[in-house]
Design a protein around this motif. Structure first.
Motif, PDB file in Angstrom:
ATOM      1  N   VAL A 137      15.708  -1.112   2.733  1.00  0.00           N
ATOM      2  CA  VAL A 137      14.844  -0.067   2.181  1.00  0.00           C
ATOM      3  C   VAL A 137      13.507  -0.646   1.734  1.00  0.00           C
ATOM      4  O   VAL A 137      12.451  -0.051   1.973  1.00  0.00           O
ATOM      5  N   THR A 138      13.543  -1.812   1.088  1.00  0.00           N
ATOM      6  CA  THR A 138      12.299  -2.449   0.631  1.00  0.00           C
ATOM      7  C   THR A 138      11.389  -2.787   1.804  1.00  0.00           C
ATOM      8  O   THR A 138      10.172  -2.583   1.738  1.00  0.00           O
ATOM      9  N   ILE A 139      11.963  -3.291   2.887  1.00  0.00           N
ATOM     10  CA  ILE A 139      11.178  -3.610   4.086  1.00  0.00           C
ATOM     11  C   ILE A 139      10.557  -2.339   4.663  1.00  0.00           C
ATOM     12  O   ILE A 139       9.370  -2.304   5.008  1.00  0.00           O
ATOM     13  N   ALA A 140      11.345  -1.268   4.756  1.00  0.00           N
ATOM     14  CA  ALA A 140      10.844  -0.009   5.306  1.00  0.00           C
ATOM     15  C   ALA A 140       9.743   0.589   4.428  1.00  0.00           C
ATOM     16  O   ALA A 140       8.695   1.017   4.928  1.00  0.00           O
ATOM     17  N   LEU A 141       9.967   0.600   3.121  1.00  0.00           N
ATOM     18  CA  LEU A 141       8.967   1.152   2.203  1.00  0.00           C
ATOM     19  C   LEU A 141       7.689   0.321   2.203  1.00  0.00           C
ATOM     20  O   LEU A 141       6.578   0.867   2.116  1.00  0.00           O
ATOM     21  N   SER A 142       7.824  -0.993   2.296  1.00  0.00           N
ATOM     22  CA  SER A 142       6.650  -1.868   2.343  1.00  0.00           C
ATOM     23  C   SER A 142       5.823  -1.602   3.600  1.00  0.00           C
ATOM     24  O   SER A 142       4.591  -1.622   3.564  1.00  0.00           O
ATOM     25  N   THR A 143       6.502  -1.327   4.709  1.00  0.00           N
ATOM     26  CA  THR A 143       5.813  -1.008   5.951  1.00  0.00           C
ATOM     27  C   THR A 143       5.055   0.304   5.825  1.00  0.00           C
ATOM     28  O   THR A 143       3.876   0.402   6.203  1.00  0.00           O
ATOM     29  N   ILE A 144       5.716   1.319   5.277  1.00  0.00           N
ATOM     30  CA  ILE A 144       5.070   2.615   5.069  1.00  0.00           C
ATOM     31  C   ILE A 144       3.879   2.464   4.125  1.00  0.00           C
ATOM     32  O   ILE A 144       2.807   3.050   4.347  1.00  0.00           O
ATOM     33  N   LEU A 145       4.052   1.668   3.067  1.00  0.00           N
ATOM     34  CA  LEU A 145       2.974   1.441   2.105  1.00  0.00           C
ATOM     35  C   LEU A 145       1.760   0.809   2.775  1.00  0.00           C
ATOM     36  O   LEU A 145       0.618   1.273   2.595  1.00  0.00           O
ATOM     37  N   MET A 146       1.966  -0.239   3.569  1.00  0.00           N
ATOM     38  CA  MET A 146       0.862  -0.909   4.244  1.00  0.00           C
ATOM     39  C   MET A 146       0.150   0.023   5.215  1.00  0.00           C
ATOM     40  O   MET A 146      -1.086   0.051   5.292  1.00  0.00           O
ATOM     41  N   MET A 147       0.921   0.828   5.949  1.00  0.00           N
ATOM     42  CA  MET A 147       0.334   1.749   6.906  1.00  0.00           C
ATOM     43  C   MET A 147      -0.471   2.839   6.203  1.00  0.00           C
ATOM     44  O   MET A 147      -1.519   3.263   6.685  1.00  0.00           O
ATOM     45  N   ALA A 148       0.011   3.288   5.041  1.00  0.00           N
ATOM     46  CA  ALA A 148      -0.703   4.306   4.275  1.00  0.00           C
ATOM     47  C   ALA A 148      -2.029   3.767   3.753  1.00  0.00           C
ATOM     48  O   ALA A 148      -3.062   4.440   3.803  1.00  0.00           O
ATOM     49  N   ILE A 149      -2.008   2.532   3.239  1.00  0.00           N
ATOM     50  CA  ILE A 149      -3.234   1.917   2.706  1.00  0.00           C
ATOM     51  C   ILE A 149      -4.243   1.676   3.820  1.00  0.00           C
ATOM     52  O   ILE A 149      -5.438   1.961   3.669  1.00  0.00           O
ATOM     53  N   ILE A 150      -3.773   1.172   4.956  1.00  0.00           N
ATOM     54  CA  ILE A 150      -4.663   0.901   6.086  1.00  0.00           C
ATOM     55  C   ILE A 150      -5.267   2.190   6.629  1.00  0.00           C
ATOM     56  O   ILE A 150      -6.458   2.255   6.951  1.00  0.00           O
ATOM     57  N   ASP A 151      -4.442   3.245   6.724  1.00  0.00           N
ATOM     58  CA  ASP A 151      -4.916   4.507   7.285  1.00  0.00           C
ATOM     59  C   ASP A 151      -5.967   5.159   6.383  1.00  0.00           C
ATOM     60  O   ASP A 151      -7.063   5.487   6.819  1.00  0.00           O
ATOM     61  N   SER A 152      -5.624   5.379   5.123  1.00  0.00           N
ATOM     62  CA  SER A 152      -6.576   5.969   4.172  1.00  0.00           C
ATOM     63  C   SER A 152      -5.936   5.991   2.787  1.00  0.00           C
ATOM     64  O   SER A 152      -5.054   6.800   2.515  1.00  0.00           O
ATOM     65  N   PHE A 153      -6.410   5.106   1.933  1.00  0.00           N
ATOM     66  CA  PHE A 153      -5.832   4.998   0.589  1.00  0.00           C
ATOM     67  C   PHE A 153      -5.934   6.327  -0.148  1.00  0.00           C
ATOM     68  O   PHE A 153      -4.964   6.810  -0.740  1.00  0.00           O
ATOM     69  N   SER A 154      -7.099   6.951  -0.119  1.00  0.00           N
ATOM     70  CA  SER A 154      -7.342   8.157  -0.908  1.00  0.00           C
ATOM     71  C   SER A 154      -6.552   9.370  -0.417  1.00  0.00           C
ATOM     72  O   SER A 154      -6.258  10.280  -1.185  1.00  0.00           O
ATOM     73  N   GLN A 155      -6.202   9.391   0.873  1.00  0.00           N
ATOM     74  CA  GLN A 155      -5.505  10.546   1.436  1.00  0.00           C
ATOM     75  C   GLN A 155      -3.988  10.446   1.299  1.00  0.00           C
ATOM     76  O   GLN A 155      -3.280  11.416   1.558  1.00  0.00           O
ATOM     77  N   HIS A 156      -3.480   9.303   0.905  1.00  0.00           N
ATOM     78  CA  HIS A 156      -2.037   9.111   0.862  1.00  0.00           C
ATOM     79  C   HIS A 156      -1.561   8.640  -0.512  1.00  0.00           C
ATOM     80  O   HIS A 156      -0.647   7.833  -0.620  1.00  0.00           O
ATOM     81  N   LEU A 157      -2.181   9.169  -1.559  1.00  0.00           N
ATOM     82  CA  LEU A 157      -1.877   8.704  -2.913  1.00  0.00           C
ATOM     83  C   LEU A 157      -0.416   8.951  -3.298  1.00  0.00           C
ATOM     84  O   LEU A 157       0.203   8.120  -3.968  1.00  0.00           O
ATOM     85  N   MET A 158       0.134  10.088  -2.899  1.00  0.00           N
ATOM     86  CA  MET A 158       1.520  10.383  -3.263  1.00  0.00           C
ATOM     87  C   MET A 158       2.480   9.443  -2.551  1.00  0.00           C
ATOM     88  O   MET A 158       3.455   8.959  -3.157  1.00  0.00           O
ATOM     89  N   ILE A 159       2.215   9.180  -1.288  1.00  0.00           N
ATOM     90  CA  ILE A 159       3.059   8.262  -0.521  1.00  0.00           C
ATOM     91  C   ILE A 159       2.980   6.866  -1.115  1.00  0.00           C
ATOM     92  O   ILE A 159       3.991   6.183  -1.277  1.00  0.00           O
TER      93      ILE A 159
END
Length: 359
Positions: free
Chosen positions: A165-187
Motif C-alpha cells: 500500500v505504501t508503494i502504491a500510495l507513494s506512486t500516486i503521490l509522485m504522479m499527482a505532484i508531477i501532474d499538478s500540485f494545486s489541482q490534486h490537493l485532496m489526493i
C-alpha cells in the motif's frame, strides 16, 4: 493555496501518532480479545494482537487535522470510511461472515458514489475513450469493493500489505505532484497522511511483527486507496485513465483475480480461504519470510515504475508496457500453477541451482 510545508508537517504528525499510539493499541487488543488465533492457514506460531489498523487510522486523522483539507467529497469519503472501520473492528473481535463484510463494503461504496465520486470512462490506446454510461455507478462500486478486498487478501505476511500500500500510495503521490500540485490537493493530502501512518505501523509490523493490522487496517487501507485512485488524478491524463491505477495495483489485483479463478476451478466458494496466494507460493519454494515480502515489494515497485512511464509515452510504447505487464502476470499464473500445472518442477529447479534462501 496551502503551503507545501504543511504536508511535511502532516506526514510526521501522522507517523508519530501512529507510532505513539501503538503500545496502547497492543495492550488494548490483548486485553479485550482482538487477537489472531493460530490455525492451519496462519503463518505465525503464537496468538497475535490484530488491531494495528486503529493506529493507522488515528495517525491519518491527526494528519488531516493538521492540513484541514476542503473538499465536497470529504463527508462522503469519511462516512464510507466509518462504515469500513466499524466493520473491521467487529470482524477483528468476533469474525464476520463473508456476506456481512461484502454488504458493508457495498454500503460504503454506495456512500462514495452518492457523494459524486465515480469512474465515468476508461481511455484505451488506439480505441480512445470508452464511456461507461449507466454502468458508471456499478463499475465504481465494483472497483471500490474489489480493491478493498484485494488489499485484505494480500495481508498474509508481516509487513506485506502495509508495504504494498505504501508503494502504491507513494506512486500516486509522485504522479499527482508531477501532474499538478494545486489541482490534486485532496489526493496529495490523503496520500501523505496515509503513507505516514502506515510507515508508523510498519515499524511494529515488519518481521517479526508485534501486531497485525487486522481487517480494521486492511479494509481501511484498501478502501482508501480505491477512493484515492478515482478522485480525478488520472482523468486529466489525455491518453490514459483507469489503466494507470490498475497497473499500480497489479500485484494485489492479479492475486485476487487468480484466487477467484482458482477457487472456481476447484469448485469452491470464491470467499473460501486457501494457501495459494503469491506469498504462500514463495514460502513453499523455501524463501524466508523477509525475502518473500521483499520479492513482492519488488514486483510492486516494478509495476509502479511501469505506471509512471505509461503516462508519458507514445501509444506504441504504452502497448509494449501493457504487453510486458500481461507477460509478467502470465508468468505469475504459471508459477502458482493456476491452471493445473504443478510448480514442483520450478521448485526442484531452483533447489538444484542452489538459489534457495536458507535463512
Amino acid at each position: 493555496m496551502t503551503s507545501p510545508s504543511i504536508y511535511v508537517v502532516a506526514f510526521f504528525v501522522s507517523l508519530l501518532v501512529s507510532v505513539g499510539s501503538m503500545p496502547f493499541v497492543i495492550k488494548f487488543a490483548k486485553r479485550y480479545g482482538f487477537v489472531d488465533q493460530i490455525n492451519h492457514r496462519k503463518i505465525h506460531k503464537k496468538e497475535m494482537p490484530r488491531l494495528g489498523g486503529v493506529s493507522i487510522i488515528l495517525g491519518a486523522i491527526a494528519g488531516l487535522i493538521v492540513i484541514r483539507p476542503e473538499s465536497d467529497y470529504l463527508f462522503g469519503i469519511g462516512l464510507g470510511a466509518l462504515i469500513i472501520i466499524i466493520t473491521g473492528l467487529i470482524d477483528d473481535r468476533y469474525v464476520l461472515d463473508a456476506k456481512a463484510k461484502f454488504s458493508a463494503q457495498i454500503a460504503a461504496a454506495l456512500v462514495v458514489v452518492g457523494s459524486g465520486i465515480t469512474i465515468p470512462f476508461i481511455t484505451l490506446p488506439l480505441s480512445g475513450q470508452f464511456e461507461f454510461g449507466i454502468f458508471t455507478y456499478l463499475i465504481t462500486v465494483l472497483w471500490i469493493v474489489g480493491i478493498t478486498n484485494s488489499i485484505n487478501l494480500i495481508d498474509g505476511l508481516d509487513g506485506l500489505a502495509g508495504g504494498v500500500v505504501t508503494i502504491a500510495l507513494s506512486t500516486i503521490l509522485m504522479m499527482a505532484i508531477i501532474d499538478s500540485f494545486s489541482q490534486h490537493l485532496m489526493i496529495i493530502t490523503l496520500s501523505v497522511v496515509l503513507i505516514g501512518s502506515t510507515l508508523g505501523f510498519l515499524l511494529f509490523n515488519f518481521y517479526p511483527a508485534k501486531i497485525f493490522m487486522g481487517d480494521t487496517g486492511s479494509l481501511f487501507l484498501g478502501y482508501s486507496i480505491a477512493v484515492i485512485s478515482i478522485l480525478g488524478l488520472f482523468k486529466s491524463v489525455t491518453m490514459f485513465s483507469l489503466i494507470v491505477p490498475v497497473i499500480i495495483l497489479a500485484v494485489p489485483i492479479s492475486d485476487t483475480v487468480f484466487a477467484m479463478i482458482r477457487r472456481v476451478l476447484n469448485k469452491k466458494k470464491i470467499t473460501s480461504p486457501d494457501k495459494e496466494h503469491i506469498h504462500h507460493c514463495l514460502l513453499a519454494m523455501g524463501y524466508s519470510h523477509r525475502t518473500t515480502v521483499m520479492i513482492v515489494y519488488g514486483l510492486s515497485l516494478f509495476f509502479s515504475g511501469l505506471a509512471m512511464i505509461f503516462t508519458n509515452v507514445t501509444i506504441w510504447t504504452a502497448l509494449i508496457i501493457i504487453g510486458l505487464m500481461l507477460i509478467t502476470i502470465q508468468l505469475y499464473a504459471e508459477f502458482i500453477g493456476l491452471f493445473g500445472k504443478s510448480r514442483r518442477p520450478v521448485i526442484d529447479a531452483v533447489k538444484r541451482l542452489g538459489m534457495m534462501d536458507k535463512k
